[in-house]
Design an enzyme around this catalytic site. Structure first.
Site, PDB file in Angstrom:
ATOM      1  N   ASP A  16     -40.954  80.368  91.515  1.00 50.06           N
ATOM      2  CA  ASP A  16     -40.052  81.129  90.635  1.00 50.06           C
ATOM      3  C   ASP A  16     -40.159  80.676  89.176  1.00 50.06           C
ATOM      4  O   ASP A  16     -40.375  79.493  88.914  1.00 50.06           O
ATOM      5  CB  ASP A  16     -38.611  80.954  91.147  1.00 50.06           C
ATOM      6  CG  ASP A  16     -37.664  81.972  90.559  1.00 50.06           C
ATOM      7  OD1 ASP A  16     -38.123  82.961  89.966  1.00 50.06           O
ATOM      8  OD2 ASP A  16     -36.435  81.779  90.689  1.00 50.06           O
ATOM      9  N   HIS A  33     -47.210  85.717  85.291  1.00 46.15           N
ATOM     10  CA  HIS A  33     -47.759  85.733  86.658  1.00 46.15           C
ATOM     11  C   HIS A  33     -49.191  85.204  86.674  1.00 46.15           C
ATOM     12  O   HIS A  33     -49.608  84.540  87.615  1.00 46.15           O
ATOM     13  CB  HIS A  33     -47.700  87.146  87.242  1.00 46.15           C
ATOM     14  CG  HIS A  33     -46.292  87.641  87.428  1.00 46.15           C
ATOM     15  ND1 HIS A  33     -45.314  86.885  88.029  1.00 46.15           N
ATOM     16  CD2 HIS A  33     -45.690  88.802  87.059  1.00 46.15           C
ATOM     17  CE1 HIS A  33     -44.176  87.574  88.030  1.00 46.15           C
ATOM     18  NE2 HIS A  33     -44.374  88.729  87.450  1.00 46.15           N
ATOM     19  N   LEU A 127     -56.683  73.137 105.522  1.00 42.89           N
ATOM     20  CA  LEU A 127     -55.363  73.650 105.106  1.00 42.89           C
ATOM     21  C   LEU A 127     -55.193  75.114 105.519  1.00 42.89           C
ATOM     22  O   LEU A 127     -56.092  75.935 105.322  1.00 42.89           O
ATOM     23  CB  LEU A 127     -55.242  73.556 103.570  1.00 42.89           C
ATOM     24  CG  LEU A 127     -54.022  74.249 102.951  1.00 42.89           C
ATOM     25  CD1 LEU A 127     -52.734  73.481 103.263  1.00 42.89           C
ATOM     26  CD2 LEU A 127     -54.179  74.399 101.432  1.00 42.89           C
TER      27      LEU A 127
HETATM   28  C1  FPP Z   1     -41.352  84.791  90.603  1.00 44.83           C
HETATM   29  O1  FPP Z   1     -41.169  84.646  89.216  1.00 44.83           O
HETATM   30  C2  FPP Z   1     -42.744  85.111  90.912  1.00 44.83           C
HETATM   31  C3  FPP Z   1     -43.195  86.253  91.500  1.00 44.83           C
HETATM   32  C4  FPP Z   1     -42.300  87.360  91.931  1.00 44.83           C
HETATM   33  C5  FPP Z   1     -44.632  86.497  91.718  1.00 44.83           C
HETATM   34  C6  FPP Z   1     -45.433  85.283  92.110  1.00 44.83           C
HETATM   35  C7  FPP Z   1     -46.858  85.528  91.766  1.00 44.83           C
HETATM   36  C8  FPP Z   1     -47.741  84.577  91.363  1.00 44.83           C
HETATM   37  C9  FPP Z   1     -47.426  83.139  91.325  1.00 44.83           C
HETATM   38  C10 FPP Z   1     -49.094  84.917  90.872  1.00 44.83           C
HETATM   39  C11 FPP Z   1     -49.875  85.875  91.669  1.00 44.83           C
HETATM   40  C12 FPP Z   1     -50.424  85.319  92.907  1.00 44.83           C
HETATM   41  C13 FPP Z   1     -50.594  86.062  94.003  1.00 44.83           C
HETATM   42  C14 FPP Z   1     -51.179  85.463  95.221  1.00 44.83           C
HETATM   43  C15 FPP Z   1     -50.166  87.477  94.066  1.00 44.83           C
HETATM   44  P1  FPP Z   1     -40.230  85.680  88.460  1.00 44.83           P
HETATM   45  O2  FPP Z   1     -41.056  86.804  87.954  1.00 44.83           O
HETATM   46  O3  FPP Z   1     -39.094  86.067  89.368  1.00 44.83           O
HETATM   47  O4  FPP Z   1     -39.697  84.796  87.267  1.00 44.83           O
HETATM   48  P2  FPP Z   1     -38.282  84.924  86.533  1.00 44.83           P
HETATM   49  O5  FPP Z   1     -37.232  84.607  87.568  1.00 44.83           O
HETATM   50  O6  FPP Z   1     -38.349  83.889  85.459  1.00 44.83           O
HETATM   51  O7  FPP Z   1     -38.201  86.325  86.001  1.00 44.83           O
END
Ligand code: FPP
Length: 236
Positions: A16, A33, A127
């Protein structure tokens, strides 16, 4: 220092804080992201080096569809980029990739990349890297209910024989042990519909670091915190 004899077998992570990281830097959310994907890449390598058996990351939830079309599309594009760039190295490092969730609802390029990865890495013994995609715990439990109900109505299962294992065996995590360590970054303290059944006795570690800044050293800190906990599983 990490005690190499008490390494968690399974680490689950809610990655997150990508959006807030981007906002802080005045960048578009997708840049967050992208940075998150790079952080994930390093964590996968670190888990492999530490001989962790299972790493499960929350990459896209059943609720994330509520985000803008650009952001959702961008995350799936990043997934394809990650796979195309990393598959060779993952395979060379003996990593087995699994996907948890209803990934068939993803765009077709993403489905093709996922299926290629599952096939190529299926016999690897290092893994196990589990990517939760279009995953939600309640949807997963509902799916298990339906699968079990079908077995009952087909006469393949007796109601008296339903056990906790029957439920576990009908989840996407079938054959994956429950997480020992559950990490959420970015300072939020919620489970967000992630591995609710499986994390009944997981140790929860909340890090204030935003996911793109979660380095292998931060992972080591979380493992050390885990190793300082006393796990009783309801006993004394
Ligand atoms: C949460 O941060 C993250 C996500 C919803 C997406 C996670 C994706 C990645 C780490 C990269 C892509 C990798 C793959 C395998 C698809 P948020 O956007 O909720 O952050 P915020 O709470 O600060 O808005």
């Amino acid at each position: 220092m990490i005690d190499k004899n008490r390494i968690p077998k399974h680490i689950a992570i809610v990655m997150d804080g990508n959006g807030r990281w981007a906002e802080k830097k005045k960048l578009p959310r997708i840049a967050g992201h992208n940075a998150g994907m790079l952080a994930m890449k390093e964590i996968v390598k670190k888990c492999s080096m530490l001989d962790i058996e299972n790493l499960t990351v929350y990459a896209f939830s059943t609720e994330n569809w509520k985000r803008s079309v650009e952001e959702v599309g961008g995350i799936f594009k990043l997934l394809v980029i990650y796979i195309e760039k990393e598959l060779k190295e993952l395979h060379e490092n003996n990593v087995k990739v699994k996907v948890l969730g209803d990934y068939k609802k993803l765009p077709k390029e993403a489905i093709a990349s996922i299926e290629k990865t599952l096939e190529i890495t299926k016999d690897n013994t290092g893994l196990c890297f589990n990517i939760a995609l279009n995953y939600g715990s309640r949807a997963e439990i509902l799916r298990a209910f339906k699968l079990i109900s079908k077995e009952l109505s087909d006469g393949k299962l007796n109601i008296e024989n339903i056990t906790e294992d029957t439920i576990s065996n009908n989840l996407y995590t079938k054959d994956i042990p429950d997480p020992d360590l559950f990490i959420r970054t970015s300072g939020e303290k919620r489970l967000s519909n992630y591995l609710l059944w499986q994390s009944a006795y997981s140790e929860l570690v909340f890090s204030d670091v935003l996911w793109p800044e979660f380095t292998p050293e931060e992972l080591e800190k979380a493992i050390m915190e885990f190793q300082n906990r006393k796990r009783r599983f309801g006993g004394r």
